[in-house]
Design an enzyme around this catalytic site. Sequence first.
Site: not given
Ligand SMILES: Cc1cc2nc3c(=O)[nH]c(=O)nc-3n(C[C@H](O)[C@H](O)[C@H](O)COP(=O)(O)O)c2cc1C
Length: 783
Positions: A411-412, A414, A489, A570, A618, A712
């Site tokens: 997943s994207p 940051c 992205q 955003y 997204r 994560r």
């Molecule tokens: C530290 C962090 C950074 C993230 N950065 C982005 C991002 O740059 N772009 C985005 O679309 N989602 C971002 N997300 C959301 C994740 O892509 C994802 O949708 C979210 O963590 C839920 O998925 P998970 O439970 O597998 O972590 C971020 C999440 C976290 C925790």
Amino acid sequence: MKVAIIGGGPAGLYAAILLKKQRPQAEITVHERNRADDTFGFGVVFSDATLDNFEKYDPPSYRRITQEFAYWDDIAVHFRGTVHRVGGNGFCGCSRRMLLLILQERARELGVTLLFETDVDDESRFADADLVVLADGINSRFRDKYVDHFRPEVDLRSNKFAWMGSTRPLDAFTFIFQETEWGPFIAHAYQYEAGRSTWIFETDAATFRRAGLEGLSERQSADRMAEIFGWFLDGHPLLTNRSMWRNFPMIRSQRWVKDNMVLLGDAKATAHFSIGSGTKLAMEDAIALAEAMAQAPTVAVALDTYENGRREEVEKTQHAADVSLVWFEHVDRFWDFDPVQFAFGVMTRAKAITYDNLTLRAPDFVGEVDKAFARQVRAMGFDADVDKPVAPMFQPFKLRDMEIANRAVLSPMCMYSANEGVPGDFHLVHYGSRAIGGAGLIFTEMTCVGRDARITPGCTGLWNDEQQAAWRRIVDFVHANSAAKICLQLGHAGRKGATRLMWEGMDRPLERGGWDTVSASAIPYFPDSQVPREMDRADMDRVRDEFVAAAERGEACGFDMLELHCAHGYLLASFVSPLTNQRTDEYGGSLGNRLRYPLEIFAAMRAAWPAHRPMSVRISATDWAEGGITGDDAVAVARAFGEAGVDLVDVSTGQTVRDAQPVYGRMFQTPFSEQVRNEARVATMCVGNITTSDQVNTILAAGRADLVALGRPHLVDPAFTTRAAAWYGASDIACPAPYLPGKEQIFRNSMRDRQDFEDLKIKGKPKTRAELKAEATKPLAAE
Ligand SMILES: Cc1cc2nc3c(=O)[nH]c(=O)nc-3n(C[C@H](O)[C@H](O)[C@H](O)COP(=O)(O)O)c2cc1C
Ligand SMILES: Cc1cc2nc3c(=O)[nH]c(=O)nc-3n(C[C@H](O)[C@H](O)[C@H](O)COP(=O)(O)OP(=O)(O)OC[C@H]3O[C@@H](n4cnc5c(N)ncnc54)[C@H](O)[C@@H]3O)c2cc1C
């Protein structure tokens, strides 16, 4: 002690029994408005786990109940001329009337006073009681009398349903999904004693009207159901007993206790009939109340303990019931599915049952599910093995000309570790190791289209040559050393820009070194956040051109795919949500207007991006906030992007406004992906608290998404996909040559570990009551 119980249903009677056992001297009276053997409804169902509980709390009533039970192990799903059976479910059914008679008899035996034909309309007559139990059912008069105190929320669901009975014998919990000229009808049916079965019929409001059921008498509507399900009823009649069609009320009360009065059973909370938990919840409430009363020094403390201790369990069951009822309300989403995939969806609708769990219980059924999935993959043009298919997670997928080797996606995320937007060595190792780790597709973090488009000073960007060269190095590494594809992205932070690194205060404004921000409307995120400037047309043109320029740089870097970030509050998300877009021009107001600018950007990027390479968007499919985006809006958003040429909708949720109320849980965003995919008919990627490959397979096999992103879990385990491949024996997973000995080892060990694990699970699993009964009644000759 004096206890007055209003309502002699399962909750009231079982509470009377348990309290009387605990305090033989107590004066306990049950007041029931009906006659002793008057009862509405047909059978009730309990799981083996619930029966274990009854055995523990009152063995005599347990024994009598279980003597009367019909047991079954299988769930059978009938759909479009097919039937799929899955064993190992361990359920029992009993007549509601018999259950009540057993509980009445047991209560009397213990010395409880049972007063029938006693309609209580005023609880003040129990002024001398120490405890007043309000077990007066779904339409509780007393919950309504103190509505301001108990604060019940009643959510009247859209589908119509009616309870009926039949003499048709059944050897499985039976779901029948029936196509009719008016629309789909569903029967939930199970046997509860020899020659008697419960039948709950369900349909949506429009089908109900079209089928002419409105205004029919009980008998006439039963006759109509008998016509529809006649092929299965096999000449058996449908029986009625107050079998009126109604809408299910999902009830949640904010408080369960008032002074010495306590709500129990349906009076306090309901759970949809599709998970068969109404009577179980009612009786387990009685257990929880009795437990609390046994331990607490006063009634007040006991009631407090009951409410605090029991709430979580009830809410969990209600959540599962909610998920299940939503599945049944939207059955039309799956109506054109392959029947085996449809049946898999029925089985796994409420999260508790999964792909791995079904593999243990019904390996042939899961084998068929895998084959159906492999057939779909073949239809996409892949040479998938249909006879010995790999698990869905390891089936390839295609978007335009881009082929990905499996369905697991990084997943994207940051990393907040760039310097002036330039990704560095950390990023190279981060993306490189996850690509080597086996994920089919790698998303970059939100990469910003301009310096003032950044969220934080640590965000990556793609607006200059230095950044482009750094990204090129990462893309080249991924392509040279793994089979993964990589998607860029692109985003703009909007009103969430100029904020601190995640670990220094997420979304909090920078103290120093900030920059001006823009948004759809001039509304700050936190009250003390920077107030963004409402974008004018010149800003919109400039930002659009930045997106296009970044897309062109992305192409030059060699990215395989491009994603437009329109989620999480955003810039572009701030246009989509009515909570953040209060514009009065053609970019505000209706959803069509609010989508105009994001679609303009998408179209401009699509024109610049090579036609053979895919693009995704997204979205936040819900704002989790009153007045915000809902799942239905998300379908409209997905359709609009679909028409504009999007290949995949990446379905996330929330982060639009700071006071949102998300409902977290395992796979909590997946229902939105399911809705978008199967209503808007676009490919989707789901994400959000998906942590195991079992969940990934469950989601894919049930048709809830086409790709599954993990954020994560990948942060701590770059090789998540390779590990999962070893577990499922998907040996085609790519691996760089220097790592092959590691791959061979994990595959060898995993196959053994998996065998041990399955043996342990099968050996360790207690036999269901149905299995025990079958063994006990098996003729000796058959041994
Ligand atoms: C530290 C962090 C950074 C993230 N950065 C982005 C991002 O740059 N772009 C985005 O679309 N989602 C971002 N997300 C959301 C994740 O892509 C994802 O949708 C979210 O963590 C839920 O998925 P998970 O439970 O597998 O972590 C971020 C999440 C976290 C925790
Ligand atoms: C028509 C109908 C049919 C159903 N059929 C089934 C079925 O076949 N299988 C199944 O599993 N579940 C069935 N259910 C759901 C199931 O009955 C409940 O989930 C479960 O019984 C809840 O138990 P309870 O004790 O909380 O409430 P109930 O079983 O509803 O018991 C409440 C009792 O309180 C009495 N009462 C109410 N107000 C007063 C008053 N003011 N004074 C005195 N007495 C009062 C009522 O007469 C009733 O007996 C049915 C529900 C309905 C409405």
